[in-house]
Motif scaffolding. Structure first.
Motif, mmCIF file in Angstrom:
data_model
loop_
_atom_site.group_PDB
_atom_site.id
_atom_site.type_symbol
_atom_site.label_atom_id
_atom_site.label_comp_id
_atom_site.label_asym_id
_atom_site.label_seq_id
_atom_site.Cartn_x
_atom_site.Cartn_y
_atom_site.Cartn_z
ATOM 1 N N PHE A 123 29.218 -28.591 1.731
ATOM 2 C CA PHE A 123 29.479 -28.687 3.163
ATOM 3 C C PHE A 123 30.919 -28.322 3.522
ATOM 4 N N LYS A 124 31.828 -28.484 2.596
ATOM 5 C CA LYS A 124 33.199 -28.053 2.868
ATOM 6 C C LYS A 124 33.242 -26.538 3.080
ATOM 7 N N LYS A 125 32.508 -25.798 2.271
ATOM 8 C CA LYS A 125 32.455 -24.349 2.437
ATOM 9 C C LYS A 125 31.755 -23.973 3.738
ATOM 10 N N VAL A 126 30.717 -24.741 4.100
ATOM 11 C CA VAL A 126 30.022 -24.485 5.363
ATOM 12 C C VAL A 126 30.990 -24.571 6.526
ATOM 13 N N LEU A 127 31.769 -25.653 6.562
ATOM 14 C CA LEU A 127 32.701 -25.850 7.666
ATOM 15 C C LEU A 127 33.846 -24.843 7.618
ATOM 16 N N ASP A 128 34.260 -24.443 6.413
ATOM 17 C CA ASP A 128 35.310 -23.425 6.295
ATOM 18 C C ASP A 128 34.833 -22.078 6.838
ATOM 19 N N ILE A 129 33.581 -21.720 6.542
ATOM 20 C CA ILE A 129 33.044 -20.451 7.039
ATOM 21 C C ILE A 129 32.940 -20.482 8.560
ATOM 22 N N LEU A 130 32.500 -21.606 9.108
ATOM 23 C CA LEU A 130 32.430 -21.722 10.564
ATOM 24 C C LEU A 130 33.812 -21.589 11.198
ATOM 25 N N SER A 131 34.803 -22.227 10.589
ATOM 26 C CA SER A 131 36.159 -22.138 11.129
ATOM 27 C C SER A 131 36.724 -20.729 10.992
ATOM 28 N N HIS A 187 28.243 -22.198 23.787
ATOM 29 C CA HIS A 187 27.515 -23.149 22.945
ATOM 30 C C HIS A 187 28.151 -23.326 21.568
ATOM 31 N N THR A 188 29.178 -22.553 21.260
ATOM 32 C CA THR A 188 29.808 -22.656 19.946
ATOM 33 C C THR A 188 30.364 -24.048 19.662
ATOM 34 N N PRO A 189 31.103 -24.696 20.575
ATOM 35 C CA PRO A 189 31.597 -26.053 20.265
ATOM 36 C C PRO A 189 30.481 -27.051 19.979
ATOM 37 N N GLU A 190 29.404 -26.992 20.758
ATOM 38 C CA GLU A 190 28.302 -27.940 20.545
ATOM 39 C C GLU A 190 27.564 -27.649 19.246
ATOM 40 N N LEU A 191 27.313 -26.383 18.945
ATOM 41 C CA LEU A 191 26.644 -26.039 17.691
ATOM 42 C C LEU A 191 27.494 -26.439 16.494
ATOM 43 N N THR A 192 28.801 -26.211 16.575
ATOM 44 C CA THR A 192 29.698 -26.614 15.481
ATOM 45 C C THR A 192 29.688 -28.121 15.306
ATOM 46 N N ARG A 193 29.691 -28.847 16.410
ATOM 47 C CA ARG A 193 29.657 -30.314 16.331
ATOM 48 C C ARG A 193 28.357 -30.794 15.682
ATOM 49 N N LEU A 194 27.239 -30.193 16.060
ATOM 50 C CA LEU A 194 25.952 -30.604 15.479
ATOM 51 C C LEU A 194 25.899 -30.298 13.989
ATOM 52 N N ILE A 195 26.435 -29.153 13.579
ATOM 53 C CA ILE A 195 26.438 -28.811 12.150
ATOM 54 C C ILE A 195 27.346 -29.769 11.381
ATOM 55 N N ARG A 196 28.462 -30.172 11.956
ATOM 56 C CA ARG A 196 29.333 -31.174 11.326
ATOM 57 C C ARG A 196 28.586 -32.485 11.137
ATOM 58 N N HIS A 197 27.844 -32.907 12.143
ATOM 59 C CA HIS A 197 27.080 -34.151 12.042
ATOM 60 C C HIS A 197 25.987 -34.050 10.984
ATOM 61 N N VAL A 198 25.296 -32.905 10.955
ATOM 62 C CA VAL A 198 24.254 -32.720 9.938
ATOM 63 C C VAL A 198 24.871 -32.771 8.541
ATOM 64 N N SER A 199 26.049 -32.196 8.375
ATOM 65 C CA SER A 199 26.715 -32.212 7.068
ATOM 66 C C SER A 199 27.042 -33.642 6.645
ATOM 67 N N LEU A 200 27.519 -34.444 7.569
ATOM 68 C CA LEU A 200 27.814 -35.846 7.250
ATOM 69 C C LEU A 200 26.556 -36.610 6.865
ATOM 70 N N VAL A 201 25.493 -36.438 7.647
ATOM 71 C CA VAL A 201 24.252 -37.167 7.381
ATOM 72 C C VAL A 201 23.672 -36.768 6.026
ATOM 73 N N LEU A 202 23.628 -35.466 5.731
ATOM 74 C CA LEU A 202 23.064 -35.015 4.468
ATOM 75 C C LEU A 202 23.933 -35.427 3.276
ATOM 76 N N TYR A 203 25.239 -35.446 3.470
ATOM 77 C CA TYR A 203 26.101 -35.853 2.361
ATOM 78 C C TYR A 203 25.899 -37.328 2.024
ATOM 79 N N PHE A 204 25.713 -38.177 3.027
ATOM 80 C CA PHE A 204 25.596 -39.614 2.796
ATOM 81 C C PHE A 204 24.190 -40.022 2.368
#
Length: 526
Positions: free
Chosen positions: A375-383, A398-415
């Protein structure tokens, strides 16, 4: 004083301009970005780039003038210059050269195009008036269509939509209705009028279905016609008293004609089937874009991932969208709204959508990192590609909202695999600070996305333990109590019916009464 308050409120309602800086961590190649597009969409995307990336605004301005001289809308000159001058007055636009130092406006071209537009408009309006006076329905339809095309090319979208919709009154076939709907859909995409897209998509699908049924009926009747012609030819040959050789030659010629006719009909059927596939793919794309524009990311993801190959979009490729855009739209919407299993089934294992992803290699890296839980690479590619996303005319809002949702999905899947995890470890895995992770996790707990609690002192996230045995017993007891209540109600109703204490519906009682009278009269007659 009241006027000042109104001015302040209006300033607060205006969206804050987002400015992006191009550097090594956020690269952006403007020439490569603009290369796949043609027509008005080039100018729209360059205007968005001028506004949001002031550091490359002069280059975008010069590119815009190179392309707008190929169009027939002189108002684009003032639009591009206005966008550039609005940047000059901002903090990010300090130090940029004035417009006169970057480009020179060709006033001869502006005057020439304006004169030609006025002359053509007059000609088309006179023709339409003549057709209307003569009451020629098909010519009136074509006159409105031509005026709609003209106003669309000159940037007068309101008049273009008026004439396109007016032509609907004079459509006599399903093909005419379909052509009108496709023209309106192209116009709504250029206007970013996403709310009106679904209604015209449904109208176009209805017209396409009518065409399909009509062609199927025609194909079903055509073989009988061709076969009935062969006996007639052979009978004529026999009637002339020709020799067997002559009749054999006649039969051979007729069979050759029949095979040629069947071959041409098969080619026509395959061509019609291909055209239907192209139109259906265009309708699916524009509906997916509508879902994206209205923020329905889950529906947009499913629709984008269901598209046919790029060649089925025909002339829309470049004029309205590029295959790389579809790859970005579909991947971001899928990662933000679909489950991991759905992403694998509909995106990773989708050979058709892979042809779109080939146009944007970083999209493939993004999806692979997501499936590998990196997920770190996912967020790096988005940035890293945030400028590409934020300068897109359909995706930027819609980019800010999509980025926020992907960040949340990354947190949920990691935990998900852990019962307890330190926030520091999560911060290292995601590339965030501990405070940022704690803030995001608390928000997800409050929203119900993560079932657990945060130990603020120890900086530990603890999952809430669920006693599945107790949960099973509680569900069983609840179900038993509901069944008991239902049975008690049924028993009470049965006893009321036995005692004839049930209030019947007046209509039902009247029918039973009439039925009883009929039976009684029948017995008396017997």
């Amino acid at each position: 004083m009241a006027t000042m308050e109104v001015d302040v409120e209006q300033q607060q309602q205006q969206p804050r301009r987002r400015v992006f800086t191009i550097d090594d961590d956020h690269p952006f190649d403007l020439d490569a970005y603009i290369a796949p597009y043609t027509g008005r969409t080039v100018i729209d995307r360059l205007i968005a780039t001028i506004i949001q990336c002031p550091s490359i605004a002069p280059h975008a301005l010069s590119l815009a003038f190179q392309h707008l001289y190929r169009l027939r809308d002189p108002s684009l000159v003032s639009s591009v210059i206005g966008a550039y001058e609005s940047v000059l007055g901002t903090q990010g636009g300090k130090g940029l050269p004035p417009v006169a130092d970057v480009v020179t406006v060709d006033m001869d071209w502006v005057e020439d195009v304006t004169k030609r537009n006025v002359a053509e408009r007059t000609k088309l309006e006179v023709e339409l008036k003549t057709y209307t006076n003569n009451m020629i329905k098909e010519s009136i339809r074509m006159g409105h269509r031509d005026l709609g095309d003209f106003f669309r090319s000159t940037g007068e979208f309101g008049l273009a939509l008026k004439h396109y919709t007016k032509s609907r009154e004079f459509c006599s076939t399903s093909q005419h209705v379909l052509d009108m709907c496709m023209s309106v859909l192209e116009l709504t995409i250029e206007q970013h009028n996403y709310a009106h897209i679904p209604s015209y998509v449904y109208k176009a699908e209805g017209a396409l279905e009518s065409l399909t049924i009509g062609s199927a009926v025609a194909n079903a009747t055509s073989p009988s016609t061709s076969t009935s012609q062969v006996p007639q030819g052979s009978a004529m040959a026999m009637g002339t008293g020709a020799s067997s050789t002559t009749s054999g030659a006649g039969l051979g010629a007729s069979s050759m004609i029949g095979s040629a006719g069947s071959g041409s009909s098969q080619a026509s059927q395959s061509r019609k089937s291909t055209d239907r596939d192209h139109i259906q793919t265009k309708l699916e794309f524009v509906l997916a874009l509508s879902h994206l524009g209205m923020g329905a990311y889950d529906k947009a993801a499913v629709a984008f991932l269901r598209l046919g190959p790029p060649e089925q979009l025909g002339d829309w490729i470049g004029k309205l969208v590029a295959p790389s855009d579809i790859a970005i739209y579909g991947a971001l919407c899928a990662l933000a709204s679909l489950s991991r299993s759905s992403v694998k089934a509909q995106l990773v294992d989708n050979p058709t959508f892979a042809t779109y992803i080939e146009q944007e290699p970083y999209v493939r890296e993004l999806v692979q990192a997501y499936m590998a839980s990196d997920f770190k690479k996912v967020l790096d590619i988005l940035s890293r590609n945030s400028i590409r996303h934020n300068t897109d005319i359909h995706l930027s809002l819609h980019t800010p909202e999509l980025t926020r949702l992907i960040r949340h999905v990354s947190l949920v899947l990691y935990f998900a695999p852990f019962e307890t995890v330190r926030l520091e470890r999560m911060a290292d895995a995601l590339g965030w600070s501990v405070e940022e992770v704690e803030r995001e996790v608390v928000g997800l707990i409050q929203g119900g996305r993560i079932v657990g609690r945060v130990d603020s002192r120890g900086k530990i996230l603890v999952a809430k333990k669920t006693d599945h045995r107790a949960e099973l017993f509680s569900r069983a007891i609840k179900m038993a109590s509901e069944m008991e209540k239902t049975n008690r109600k049924l028993l009470l109703r049965m006893r009321l019916q036995q005692a004839d204490l049930v209030v019947k519906d007046p209509k039902t009682a009247r029918r039973e009464h009439d039925r009883g009278l009929e039976i009684a009269l029948g017995d008396n007659l017997v």
